[in-house]
Each structure stands twice: as C-alpha cells, then as structure tokens.
Scaffold this motif. Structure first.
Motif, PDB file in Angstrom:
ATOM      1  N   GLY A  29      72.507 -21.508  66.103  1.00  0.00           N
ATOM      2  CA  GLY A  29      72.698 -20.501  65.268  1.00  0.00           C
ATOM      3  C   GLY A  29      71.795 -19.542  64.632  1.00  0.00           C
ATOM      4  N   GLY A  30      70.698 -19.187  65.356  1.00  0.00           N
ATOM      5  CA  GLY A  30      69.759 -18.332  64.980  1.00  0.00           C
ATOM      6  C   GLY A  30      69.872 -17.030  65.389  1.00  0.00           C
ATOM      7  N   THR A  31      69.006 -16.252  65.418  1.00  0.00           N
ATOM      8  CA  THR A  31      69.036 -14.889  65.931  1.00  0.00           C
ATOM      9  C   THR A  31      69.566 -15.047  67.371  1.00  0.00           C
ATOM     10  N   PHE A  96      63.508 -24.074  60.772  1.00  0.00           N
ATOM     11  CA  PHE A  96      64.695 -23.849  59.781  1.00  0.00           C
ATOM     12  C   PHE A  96      65.945 -24.617  60.645  1.00  0.00           C
ATOM     13  N   SER A  97      66.710 -25.025  59.817  1.00  0.00           N
ATOM     14  CA  SER A  97      67.794 -25.652  60.154  1.00  0.00           C
ATOM     15  C   SER A  97      69.060 -24.977  59.253  1.00  0.00           C
ATOM     16  N   CYS A  98      69.677 -24.108  59.762  1.00  0.00           N
ATOM     17  CA  CYS A  98      70.716 -23.396  58.843  1.00  0.00           C
ATOM     18  C   CYS A  98      71.487 -22.254  59.673  1.00  0.00           C
ATOM     19  N   LEU A  99      72.767 -21.913  59.645  1.00  0.00           N
ATOM     20  CA  LEU A  99      73.311 -20.896  60.231  1.00  0.00           C
ATOM     21  C   LEU A  99      72.471 -19.480  59.753  1.00  0.00           C
ATOM     22  N   GLY A 100      72.008 -19.159  60.657  1.00  0.00           N
ATOM     23  CA  GLY A 100      70.936 -17.888  60.430  1.00  0.00           C
ATOM     24  C   GLY A 100      69.530 -18.140  60.871  1.00  0.00           C
ATOM     25  N   GLY A 101      69.053 -19.229  60.715  1.00  0.00           N
ATOM     26  CA  GLY A 101      67.900 -19.766  61.315  1.00  0.00           C
ATOM     27  C   GLY A 101      66.757 -18.984  60.389  1.00  0.00           C
ATOM     28  N   ARG A 102      65.668 -18.981  61.056  1.00  0.00           N
ATOM     29  CA  ARG A 102      64.518 -18.206  60.582  1.00  0.00           C
ATOM     30  C   ARG A 102      64.832 -16.773  60.065  1.00  0.00           C
ATOM     31  N   GLY A 103      65.835 -16.159  60.846  1.00  0.00           N
ATOM     32  CA  GLY A 103      66.068 -14.816  60.811  1.00  0.00           C
ATOM     33  C   GLY A 103      66.465 -14.414  59.351  1.00  0.00           C
ATOM     34  N   LEU A 104      66.893 -15.649  58.570  1.00  0.00           N
ATOM     35  CA  LEU A 104      67.363 -15.140  57.310  1.00  0.00           C
ATOM     36  C   LEU A 104      66.068 -15.199  56.108  1.00  0.00           C
ATOM     37  N   ALA A 249      69.924 -21.943  72.756  1.00  0.00           N
ATOM     38  CA  ALA A 249      69.362 -21.034  71.840  1.00  0.00           C
ATOM     39  C   ALA A 249      69.018 -21.747  70.902  1.00  0.00           C
ATOM     40  N   GLY A 250      68.418 -22.909  70.929  1.00  0.00           N
ATOM     41  CA  GLY A 250      68.081 -23.740  69.835  1.00  0.00           C
ATOM     42  C   GLY A 250      66.575 -23.543  69.070  1.00  0.00           C
ATOM     43  N   GLY A 251      66.120 -22.385  69.603  1.00  0.00           N
ATOM     44  CA  GLY A 251      64.612 -22.546  69.256  1.00  0.00           C
ATOM     45  C   GLY A 251      63.559 -23.199  70.202  1.00  0.00           C
TER      46      GLY A 251
END
Length: 473
Positions: A29-31, A96-104, A249-251
């Motif tokens: 759930g990243g970019t 990063f492990s969260c909805l939004g990922g590093r893009g937050l 799309a897990g990174g």
C-alpha cells in the motif's frame, strides 16, 4: 471497505471477502500500490489491496500542520520503520510499514528522470511523458520555490561561477498557501490522491483494503498461473483470497522476497540479483550571509545529472527546517539554524550481481541483503563530496555538518526483478509482467533495470499509472 480494527476483521466479513474473485489483488500500500489501485478502480475493476502495516490517522497528519511537531513526527516515523539485515548483522534500510508507505514521509522532491536515465530500459522518456504529466498534476508539482528571489540569486551565482546548469526544482506541494520563509506544509502523497479520487467519488465499493495483513505467498496453478494469495489477516489468521491478476508493489526488497517465497519459477536464477541504491551525501551549511534577513524567502534548486554515471544535486534553503518549521515561527536573523542551507547529492551504485537479496523467512523485514560498495562507488563518493564543496564555496557558505547515508539509507533501492526482453537476464518484461507467470505483474522500483542519479518517486508514480492502464486493456 477498509479493514483496520478488530471490528472490521469479524469472521463473517473475512469469509465474505474470501469468497470473492477480485479482478486484481495488489500487494503493498505504498505509492505504486495505491496509484495502481486507483487506476484499476477508475476502470471499473474490483480490487483487494493488502498492506502489512497499519492504517493510522497520525500517518496522514504528517502531511498536515502536525508535521511541524518534530518530536511527534519523528516518533510516528520510527514506529512504522523496520529494517532488512545484512550478513554481518547490520541494517539495510530502514523501510516503512503503513498504508501510504514511505510516501507519507518524503520531502516532496519530484524531478522526472532525465532521458539518459532510461538508457538500458525497454521504455523511453518519450513514452513516459503523458504519465509524468498525469503524476505532476495529481501530486501538484510546482517549481515556484525555485523562482523566488533567493533561488534565482543562487541559480545565477552557481551557473555563472561554475558553468553548471542549475534550475528551479520541482516539488510536490500546494503552493497556494502563504509561507513564512518555509515551504507550505501540504506535501502531496499517493494516499491523499487515492482517497481524493476514490472515497470522495463513490468508488469505494470497488475496493477492499486489508491493513495489518501480510501476504505470505502467491498461489500458483500447475501451469504457473497465479490464482490468488495466502495472507495473514490482522496478523492472526491465514486466509486464501482469489483474483484474476496479482500486482506486486511491496517495495523492492519485499517484492523480491515474495516471489522467492511463492516459488515463482526462476530458471536462470535472476530473482533478487543486481540490486542498486543511491549513494546519498547530505550536507548542511551556514547560510546567514546569503539570506536577506528583511525577506521571508525560501529556495529549492536542482542540478540534473549529466549521465547515468554522474550525480544529481539538490539545494534547499532553509535546509534543516525546509518542511519542519511552524509557519507561525517568527523570522529572526539571530536564530542561526533558520539559515542552514542543505545541499544533497544522489548517484547510483554500480550495477552488480554481487549485490543481491537472499531468501530467509516469509516474515516482513527478514531477508538477508548482500550489498557492498565497489571501487567505482567509492570514487563517485569522492566526486560527490568535491562537487558539493565547490558549490558551497561558490555561495560563500561555511559547512556545519556532512554525512553519507548508511546502506539502504537513501530509501531508493531498486532492481532485483529487472525489466527486460530476455528471460535469461531479466525477471519481468516491458509491461512489468513476470516472464514465467503471465498474470503476475511487478510495479515497484524492483523492476528498474538500472537506476540513474535522479530521485525516483515521480517516475514510480508515472510508471505505476502507465503499467496499470496497460493491464486494464
């Protein structure tokens, strides 16, 4: 529906979801994952998105005024970080492990790849232009802070003294707000774009988002077609979900690990080989002699790379608090930290099969990353230091702090599931489809056959849009 709490994960809800056959399951759930989900939904597809991390209100607020509370945002950031390990026990990361990922948590830098960055790709810059334009519109990319008096003063000085090609830097923020010597707080994110275009437009019935849900493996048929996934739901139970297409799309590192754990056929042993990242050199300078203390001004400047084997440079002023100072703070000439200028440089590490990901376990963050710097990398690091030093001197700055990021510290790892025409030397094709599994696609930076020096975020967004539109066809 968004599954995020124990109430959402009621057995009857999970059972109903497991009986569906989704058009696509997206893992991550990243970019890349969020923008792929948005594109599928816009085309009427039913989607399930799995994110191993949580759905937290605080992660969203880090892109609002709360990002100015540095202790809060630092604690939020650290709570979502995890690392991969290297053979010597040191960390490669963080991730990063969260909805939004590093893009937050990014700073908004949004340059396009240069045309030469696509050398060795099966895609060209010209093919990517319409998707760059889409991403720039959605992320609200602007170079307005590269056109301030302060920025133009620096650009003219650098170009005249050093014969470089400094230009206004594109950043993803809403520049309609008043600012006080700093960029405004509204840094765009894929999560914001996703919610703006789905949940606010009555498209939410087309998607199920499972947070705290880690995909353990992709299920394959006897003919190596993907039939669905096995996911650890709410970190408590294993559930099978079905779909016609799987989008990974897990990174970079997590996507490599997932394909390995799923026993995706790899007859030429290419999965996980040849990973790269950016050498990242960041410096802070005392810029008090450069600022006009009577003006509340800011600057973002970009010096593009000249080739895949050269460096990209960014200049941010004020550097240390470019995105982390309260807009209500007064502009005080004697507060010297406000005058810090950041000059940072990126360059690609050398592409080599000696840098690879080894399978360890199927839990998040448990791969072993084999990575080292080559003689060419070390030579480039010296070149980066020298060029940044010359730029600082041209602006009459005095250096305060400098450092190279540790392994994985650029957040820009790439490759390992390389895009290419030849299955003997690549894992995915031009469309991001795995050579040996016709309905598995990879949409994150692990497909980059080579990464140049340019910040990859905007290219990731544009590539996700392009590849997903092709999937919809």
């Amino acid at each position: 529906m968004i599954y995020r709490t124990d109430i959402d994960f009621k057995p009857e809800n999970i059972e109903a979801a497991s009986k569906k056959v989704y058009d696509a399951i997206i893992i991550g759930g990243g970019t890349s994952g969020l923008l792929s989900a948005l594109t599928l939904i816009e085309n009427g597809k039913k989607v399930a998105l799995f994110e191993a991390g949580s759905f937290s209100l605080l992660t969203h607020l880090t892109n609002t005024e709360l990002r100015f509370q540095r202790e809060l945002t630092d604690s939020v950031r650290s709570s979502f970080q995890y690392t991969q390990k290297m053979p010597d026990g040191n960390n490669f990361g963080p991730n990063f492990s969260c909805l939004g990922g590093r893009g937050l948590f990014w700073n908004g830098a949004s340059p396009r790849f240069q045309p030469h960055d696509f050398d060795g790709w099966q895609l060209s810059y010209e093919e990517m232009i319409p998707y760059y334009e889409w991403a720039e519109k959605e992320f609200r990319v602007s170079d307005s802070y590269g056109r301030t008096d302060l920025a133009q003063k620096a650009i003219n000085t650098i170009n005249e003294k050093l014969d470089l090609k400094a230009i206004s830097a594109p950043f993803a923020f809403n520049d309609s707000k008043e600012y006080y010597g700093m960029l405004p707080s509204g840094i765009s994110s894929a999560l914001g774009i996703f919610f703006r275009n789905t949940f606010q437009k009555d498209r939410k019935e087309l998607i199920d988002i499972f947070c705290n849900s880690f995909v353990k493996k992709i299920n394959l048929s006897i003919t190596n077609n993907a039939t669905g996934v096995i996911a650890s739901i709410n970190k408590t139970q294993l559930v099978e979900f079905k779909a016609n297409i799987i989008i990974v799309a897990g990174g970079g590192i997590e996507s490599i690990k997932l394909l390995k754990n799923s026993n995706v056929p790899d007859p030429h042993y290419r999965i996980g080989k040849g990973i790269q990242e950016h050498l990242f050199y960041r410096t802070f300078w005392d810029g008090s002699s450069f600022f006009d203390s009577s003006k509340k001004d800011a600057a973002t400047i970009f010096i593009p790379s000249e080739s895949q084997n050269s460096e990209q440079i960014e200049i941010h002023a004020p550097g240390r608090y470019l995105f982390a100072t309260d807009n209500e703070q007064s502009w005080e000439p004697d507060n010297r930290e406000l005058y810090h200028i950041m000059i940072r440089s990126f360059a690609a590490t050398e592409k080599s099969d000696n840098n690879f990901v080894a399978f360890n376990t199927d839990n998040i963050g448990n791969s072993i990353v084999h990575f080292s710097h080559s003689d060419k990398d070390r030579s480039m690091m010296q070149k980066m230091k020298s060029k940044v030093s010359i730029i600082g001197a041209s602006l009459n700055l005095s250096i305060i702090e400098e450092r190279f990021a540790s392994f994985g510290g650029s957040y820009h790892e790439a490759g390992g599931l390389d895009m290419g025409n030849d299955p003997k030397t690549s894992v995915t094709d031009k469309a991001g489809r795995v050579h040996t599994c016709e309905n598995i696609y990879v949409l994150d930076a692990s497909v980059f056959p080579i990464i140049g020096a340019t910040n990859p975020h905007l290219t990731l967004a544009a590539l996700s849009r392009k590849q997903t539109l092709n999937i919809c066809k």
